[in-house]
Design a protein around this motif. Structure first.
Motif, PDB file in Angstrom:
ATOM      1  N   HIS A 227       0.843  -1.190   0.000  1.00 14.81           N
ATOM      2  CA  HIS A 227       0.000   0.000   0.000  1.00 14.81           C
ATOM      3  C   HIS A 227       0.879   1.241   0.000  1.00 14.81           C
ATOM      4  O   HIS A 227       2.068   1.183   0.328  1.00 14.81           O
ATOM      5  CB  HIS A 227      -0.901   0.023   1.237  1.00 14.81           C
ATOM      6  N   VAL A 228       0.270   2.363  -0.384  1.00 17.97           N
ATOM      7  CA  VAL A 228       0.948   3.662  -0.352  1.00 17.97           C
ATOM      8  C   VAL A 228       0.016   4.658   0.309  1.00 17.97           C
ATOM      9  O   VAL A 228      -1.181   4.718  -0.003  1.00 17.97           O
ATOM     10  CB  VAL A 228       1.331   4.145  -1.763  1.00 17.97           C
ATOM     11  N   SER A 229       0.563   5.422   1.233  1.00 13.38           N
ATOM     12  CA  SER A 229      -0.143   6.538   1.866  1.00 13.38           C
ATOM     13  C   SER A 229       0.344   7.823   1.233  1.00 13.38           C
ATOM     14  O   SER A 229       1.534   8.128   1.266  1.00 13.38           O
ATOM     15  CB  SER A 229       0.133   6.552   3.372  1.00 13.38           C
ATOM     16  N   LEU A 230      -0.569   8.611   0.640  1.00 10.14           N
ATOM     17  CA  LEU A 230      -0.163   9.870   0.045  1.00 10.14           C
ATOM     18  C   LEU A 230       0.307  10.859   1.089  1.00 10.14           C
ATOM     19  O   LEU A 230       1.175  11.689   0.820  1.00 10.14           O
ATOM     20  CB  LEU A 230      -1.293  10.457  -0.793  1.00 10.14           C
ATOM     21  N   ARG A 231      -0.254  10.778   2.318  1.00  7.58           N
ATOM     22  CA  ARG A 231       0.228  11.669   3.372  1.00  7.58           C
ATOM     23  C   ARG A 231       1.658  11.306   3.760  1.00  7.58           C
ATOM     24  O   ARG A 231       2.500  12.185   3.964  1.00  7.58           O
ATOM     25  CB  ARG A 231      -0.687  11.598   4.598  1.00  7.58           C
ATOM     26  N   ALA A 232       1.951  10.028   3.859  1.00  2.00           N
ATOM     27  CA  ALA A 232       3.323   9.613   4.216  1.00  2.00           C
ATOM     28  C   ALA A 232       4.324  10.038   3.155  1.00  2.00           C
ATOM     29  O   ALA A 232       5.481  10.284   3.463  1.00  2.00           O
ATOM     30  CB  ALA A 232       3.363   8.095   4.411  1.00  2.00           C
ATOM     31  N   LYS A 233       3.856  10.141   1.909  1.00  2.00           N
ATOM     32  CA  LYS A 233       4.743  10.573   0.823  1.00  2.00           C
ATOM     33  C   LYS A 233       4.801  12.104   0.708  1.00  2.00           C
ATOM     34  O   LYS A 233       5.445  12.633  -0.188  1.00  2.00           O
ATOM     35  CB  LYS A 233       4.279   9.960  -0.510  1.00  2.00           C
ATOM     36  N   GLY A 234       4.094  12.810   1.598  1.00  2.00           N
ATOM     37  CA  GLY A 234       4.098  14.256   1.572  1.00  2.00           C
ATOM     38  C   GLY A 234       3.267  14.870   0.461  1.00  2.00           C
ATOM     39  O   GLY A 234       3.504  16.026   0.067  1.00  2.00           O
ATOM     40  N   LEU A 235       2.281  14.121  -0.029  1.00  2.00           N
ATOM     41  CA  LEU A 235       1.483  14.588  -1.166  1.00  2.00           C
ATOM     42  C   LEU A 235       0.147  15.188  -0.741  1.00  2.00           C
ATOM     43  O   LEU A 235      -0.655  15.589  -1.589  1.00  2.00           O
ATOM     44  CB  LEU A 235       1.261  13.428  -2.147  1.00  2.00           C
TER      45      LEU A 235
END
Length: 236
Positions: A227-235
């Motif tokens: 999975h990918v979190s957009l918040r964790a990626k700073g997006l």
């Protein structure tokens, strides 16, 4: 007709197959979480529908066809029945296991602050969405204590501005009394990395939310590879 059995099924009632089933049962009960390989656990699940005979070839055929143990359980019952040896009873037994796993995972996030049960939420979403063959978009609406109010199916298909209207997403928050939300969708390709469209629509919804006092906590993309979190990626 009952579910298909291997050619040597008539030997199983009194011989090696019965002994094999008993050995699997004992390993399951006494050996811990990793006592059985994936195909062996699948064998055991098939015992419920196939009372006699060797279920190992069928278990291995299912994993070969769908790619993994979890993909077998996530498969549609009609797709399961296309595998030689799978009858209605076997497909129903595996589908029941899949539903049980989803309900257990859902129970781990119900009535709890979602942000404090993040891994449980990810586990639930992965079980529910990682193996879908089509794209599904959901919005998790939260109250002021970050408890789940509504798990809303927003749509099926590609996530883009034509399919998702930021104002409608935020309006729904007001309708249900939510103060925050989490966007979720899956990538059928398996790769959860966000596309430009994913990032663009998230930005638009987050901006609309800021104007109207609804917090967009995250946008989580689920795939077979993770999975990918957009918040964790700073997006966000």
């Amino acid at each position: 007709m009952g579910d298909w059995l291997p050619r040597d099924a008539n030997k199983s009632a009194g011989g090696s197959h019965a002994g094999h089933r008993e050995r699997l049962r004992q390993r399951l009960l006494t050996g811990g979480a990793e006592a059985l390989a994936d195909y062996e656990l699948l064998e055991f699940l098939l015992f419920a529908a196939i009372r006699q005979g060797d279920t190992k070839p069928l278990a291995k055929a299912l994993i070969a066809r769908f790619g993994s143990f979890s993909a077998v359980l996530a498969a549609d019952p009609q797709a399961l029945r296309q595998v030689k040896g799978m009858g209605e009873a076997s497909a129903a037994a595996l589908h029941a296991c899949s539903l049980a796993a989803r309900r257990m995972a859902r129970g781990a996030v119900q009535d709890r602050p979602v942000l404090g049960s993040w891994q449980a939420l990810l586990d639930y979403l992965a079980i529910d969405m990682a193996h879908l063959a089509h794209e599904r978009v959901r919005v998790l609406y939260l109250n002021a204590q970050n408890r789940l109010i509504l798990d809303h199916l927003l749509g099926e298909g590609s996530i883009d501005e034509a399919a998702i209207h930021p104002r409608e997403v935020i309006r729904k928050a007001f309708d249900v009394g939510a103060t925050a939300l989490i966007l979720v969708h899956n990538h059928p390709s398996g790769n959860p990395e966000p596309s430009r469209a994913d990032i663009a629509i998230t930005t638009r919804i987050a901006e609309a939310g800021r104007l109207l006092g609804v917090t967009v906590h995250d946008h989580v993309i689920i795939g077979r590879e993770g999975h990918v979190s957009l918040r964790a990626k700073g997006l966000i």
